[in-house]
Design a protein around this motif. Sequence first.
Motif, PDB file in Angstrom:
ATOM      1  N   CYS A 196      14.933  10.256  11.870  1.00 40.99           N
ATOM      2  CA  CYS A 196      14.872  11.608  12.419  1.00 40.99           C
ATOM      3  C   CYS A 196      13.422  11.922  12.763  1.00 40.99           C
ATOM      4  N   GLN A 197      13.243  12.975  13.541  1.00 41.77           N
ATOM      5  CA  GLN A 197      11.906  13.465  13.852  1.00 41.77           C
ATOM      6  C   GLN A 197      11.554  14.549  12.842  1.00 41.77           C
ATOM      7  N   HIS A 198      10.636  14.222  11.950  1.00 43.69           N
ATOM      8  CA  HIS A 198      10.271  15.145  10.877  1.00 43.69           C
ATOM      9  C   HIS A 198       8.832  14.848  10.480  1.00 43.69           C
ATOM     10  N   PRO A 199       8.046  15.872  10.142  1.00 46.27           N
ATOM     11  CA  PRO A 199       6.637  15.618   9.789  1.00 46.27           C
ATOM     12  C   PRO A 199       6.449  14.653   8.630  1.00 46.27           C
ATOM     13  N   ALA A 200       7.399  14.590   7.715  1.00 44.04           N
ATOM     14  CA  ALA A 200       7.256  13.708   6.555  1.00 44.04           C
ATOM     15  C   ALA A 200       7.618  12.261   6.870  1.00 44.04           C
ATOM     16  N   VAL A 201       8.260  12.022   8.007  1.00 41.71           N
ATOM     17  CA  VAL A 201       8.706  10.674   8.372  1.00 41.71           C
ATOM     18  C   VAL A 201       7.665  10.049   9.289  1.00 41.71           C
ATOM     19  N   GLN A 202       7.047   8.988   8.826  1.00 43.40           N
ATOM     20  CA  GLN A 202       5.991   8.321   9.584  1.00 43.40           C
ATOM     21  C   GLN A 202       6.360   6.857   9.796  1.00 43.40           C
ATOM     22  N   VAL A 203       6.319   6.419  11.044  1.00 46.10           N
ATOM     23  CA  VAL A 203       6.501   5.002  11.348  1.00 46.10           C
ATOM     24  C   VAL A 203       5.116   4.393  11.506  1.00 46.10           C
ATOM     25  N   VAL A 204       4.835   3.371  10.714  1.00 44.34           N
ATOM     26  CA  VAL A 204       3.491   2.789  10.668  1.00 44.34           C
ATOM     27  C   VAL A 204       3.581   1.284  10.924  1.00 44.34           C
ATOM     28  N   PRO A 205       2.514   0.697  11.466  1.00 39.12           N
ATOM     29  CA  PRO A 205       2.562  -0.745  11.742  1.00 39.12           C
ATOM     30  C   PRO A 205       2.576  -1.602  10.491  1.00 39.12           C
ATOM     31  N   ASP A 206       2.015  -1.076   9.394  1.00 37.53           N
ATOM     32  CA  ASP A 206       1.892  -1.868   8.169  1.00 37.53           C
ATOM     33  C   ASP A 206       1.908  -0.915   6.985  1.00 37.53           C
ATOM     34  N   LEU A 207       2.801  -1.145   6.044  1.00 39.32           N
ATOM     35  CA  LEU A 207       2.866  -0.284   4.863  1.00 39.32           C
ATOM     36  C   LEU A 207       1.749  -0.566   3.867  1.00 39.32           C
ATOM     37  N   GLY A 208       1.018  -1.646   4.067  1.00 41.39           N
ATOM     38  CA  GLY A 208       0.028  -2.056   3.081  1.00 41.39           C
ATOM     39  C   GLY A 208      -0.993  -0.987   2.762  1.00 41.39           C
ATOM     40  N   VAL A 209      -1.528  -0.316   3.788  1.00 45.02           N
ATOM     41  CA  VAL A 209      -2.548   0.708   3.560  1.00 45.02           C
ATOM     42  C   VAL A 209      -1.979   1.849   2.731  1.00 45.02           C
ATOM     43  N   ILE A 210      -0.772   2.292   3.069  1.00 41.68           N
ATOM     44  CA  ILE A 210      -0.155   3.403   2.341  1.00 41.68           C
ATOM     45  C   ILE A 210       0.168   2.984   0.912  1.00 41.68           C
ATOM     46  N   GLU A 211       0.660   1.766   0.734  1.00 37.85           N
ATOM     47  CA  GLU A 211       0.948   1.273  -0.612  1.00 37.85           C
ATOM     48  C   GLU A 211      -0.316   1.238  -1.463  1.00 37.85           C
ATOM     49  N   ARG A 212      -1.419   0.776  -0.875  1.00 43.54           N
ATOM     50  CA  ARG A 212      -2.666   0.706  -1.644  1.00 43.54           C
ATOM     51  C   ARG A 212      -3.183   2.100  -1.978  1.00 43.54           C
ATOM     52  N   ARG A 213      -3.046   3.040  -1.065  1.00 42.16           N
ATOM     53  CA  ARG A 213      -3.485   4.405  -1.379  1.00 42.16           C
ATOM     54  C   ARG A 213      -2.687   4.981  -2.546  1.00 42.16           C
ATOM     55  N   LYS A 214      -1.398   4.795  -2.500  1.00 43.03           N
ATOM     56  CA  LYS A 214      -0.577   5.338  -3.584  1.00 43.03           C
ATOM     57  C   LYS A 214      -0.921   4.666  -4.913  1.00 43.03           C
ATOM     58  N   LEU A 215      -1.072   3.340  -4.895  1.00 38.02           N
ATOM     59  CA  LEU A 215      -1.326   2.596  -6.125  1.00 38.02           C
ATOM     60  C   LEU A 215      -2.736   2.827  -6.654  1.00 38.02           C
ATOM     61  N   PHE A 216      -3.725   2.802  -5.746  1.00 37.97           N
ATOM     62  CA  PHE A 216      -5.126   2.811  -6.171  1.00 37.97           C
ATOM     63  C   PHE A 216      -5.768   4.198  -6.152  1.00 37.97           C
ATOM     64  N   VAL A 217      -5.021   5.219  -5.755  1.00 39.81           N
ATOM     65  CA  VAL A 217      -5.515   6.594  -5.870  1.00 39.81           C
ATOM     66  C   VAL A 217      -4.580   7.386  -6.785  1.00 39.81           C
ATOM     67  N   LEU A 218      -3.369   7.625  -6.338  1.00 38.52           N
ATOM     68  CA  LEU A 218      -2.426   8.432  -7.124  1.00 38.52           C
ATOM     69  C   LEU A 218      -2.146   7.788  -8.481  1.00 38.52           C
ATOM     70  N   ASN A 219      -1.660   6.545  -8.468  1.00 42.46           N
ATOM     71  CA  ASN A 219      -1.292   5.890  -9.727  1.00 42.46           C
ATOM     72  C   ASN A 219      -2.523   5.572 -10.574  1.00 42.46           C
ATOM     73  N   LEU A 220      -3.599   5.113  -9.943  1.00 42.27           N
ATOM     74  CA  LEU A 220      -4.837   4.837 -10.680  1.00 42.27           C
ATOM     75  C   LEU A 220      -5.353   6.109 -11.350  1.00 42.27           C
ATOM     76  N   GLY A 221      -5.316   7.220 -10.626  1.00 47.29           N
ATOM     77  CA  GLY A 221      -5.772   8.481 -11.200  1.00 47.29           C
ATOM     78  C   GLY A 221      -4.977   8.866 -12.434  1.00 47.29           C
ATOM     79  N   HIS A 222      -3.659   8.691 -12.358  1.00 47.78           N
ATOM     80  CA  HIS A 222      -2.825   8.974 -13.527  1.00 47.78           C
ATOM     81  C   HIS A 222      -3.235   8.105 -14.717  1.00 47.78           C
TER      82      HIS A 222
END
Length: 365
Positions: free
Chosen positions: A224-250
């Motif tokens: 669907c077309q929605h602001p929360a839905v993003q199609v990206v060429p590579d999930l790697g960058v987003i995965e690293r941000r979540k793991l190394f910022v959000l999860n690391l911070g926790h």
Amino acid sequence: MSNPTVIQFGTSRFLQAHADLFLSEAMPGARPVTVVQSSGDPQRAARLQALAEGYEVRIRGLRQGRPVEETCRVTSIERGLIFGPDLAEVQRLVAEEADMILSNTGDAGFGPQAADAGRCLDPAMSYPAKLAYLLRARFEQGGRAVQVLPTELLRGNGTALRDLVLAAAEGMDRDYRDWLRAEVVWVNSLVDRIVSEPLYPAGAIAEPYALWAIEAQPGLRRPCQHPAVQVVPDLGVIERRKLFVLNLGHSWMVAEWLARGRRDAEHVREVMADPDWAARLRTVFAEEVLPGFVAAGEGAGLEDYIETTLERFSNPFLDHRLADIAQNHAQKLERRIAAFLAWAEANGDGRAKPRLRAALQGEIG
């Protein structure tokens, strides 16, 4: 383009406040989703009816520093089916009508079950084994392309599900297995939203932040077309941000909390309400985490992501217990902090990072 017909396996509160909400907001008035419940839990059976009648999602938290309390009405679900009693209709829908097959089957959903060894479709099978039989009926009726979108929290979830379905189909004919590889679009995605509480009989309470990142590939159809839905060429960058910022911070918070003898805070929001503690976390992000991303060429937009993460941590409505985050703490330190240090160094970041190393060694304080 017409609205997709979506068959959804799973009734979780996460899907209610994530994909189902996005589809509802993107397609007002449409009801593209049929939800399939795999278990015989009577409470979940009651939930099915409530889902089809429409339900509320309450958004509570902070957005750009301001408190948010909103109520959304979700109307994207047309009906609910139970895998056992409604099996014939589930088979028909997957074979004839489905454009997309969506799932969130929980921690055990992809795990093997004893029934997987059977020679016919059984409600006791694992989700991949069920899908192997359901998709075979579609193949036998002409094999119109279909898109499979798992949202389970597993890296490369679409690829992993494809491999499990192929393993379950090992004894089936080769043409069908070739079709599974070549014609079915197995979508890798990453989802992120804290859905803190269920509402009854259906609905949920969720934070404002939401993300459904989908990895681009040939044949992909955006759900669907929605602001929360993003199609990206590579999930790697987003995965690293979540793991190394959000999860690391926790995990950094928990390391300090443990060093304090589990005192001074019970929830993440209380850490953020402590000016000194919150300032040290900001220093970790600014002086130790950010340079690692910059060295890897992934620094663009990271400061904004860090600010969003800190705002999520500060959510006054969210009871995110440090004791819960502390479960399997040693393993989390390895996956989040040790892995980040190794990744940053491999990308040329030679800074000492004393605060992260102290957390890793249990010497924080």
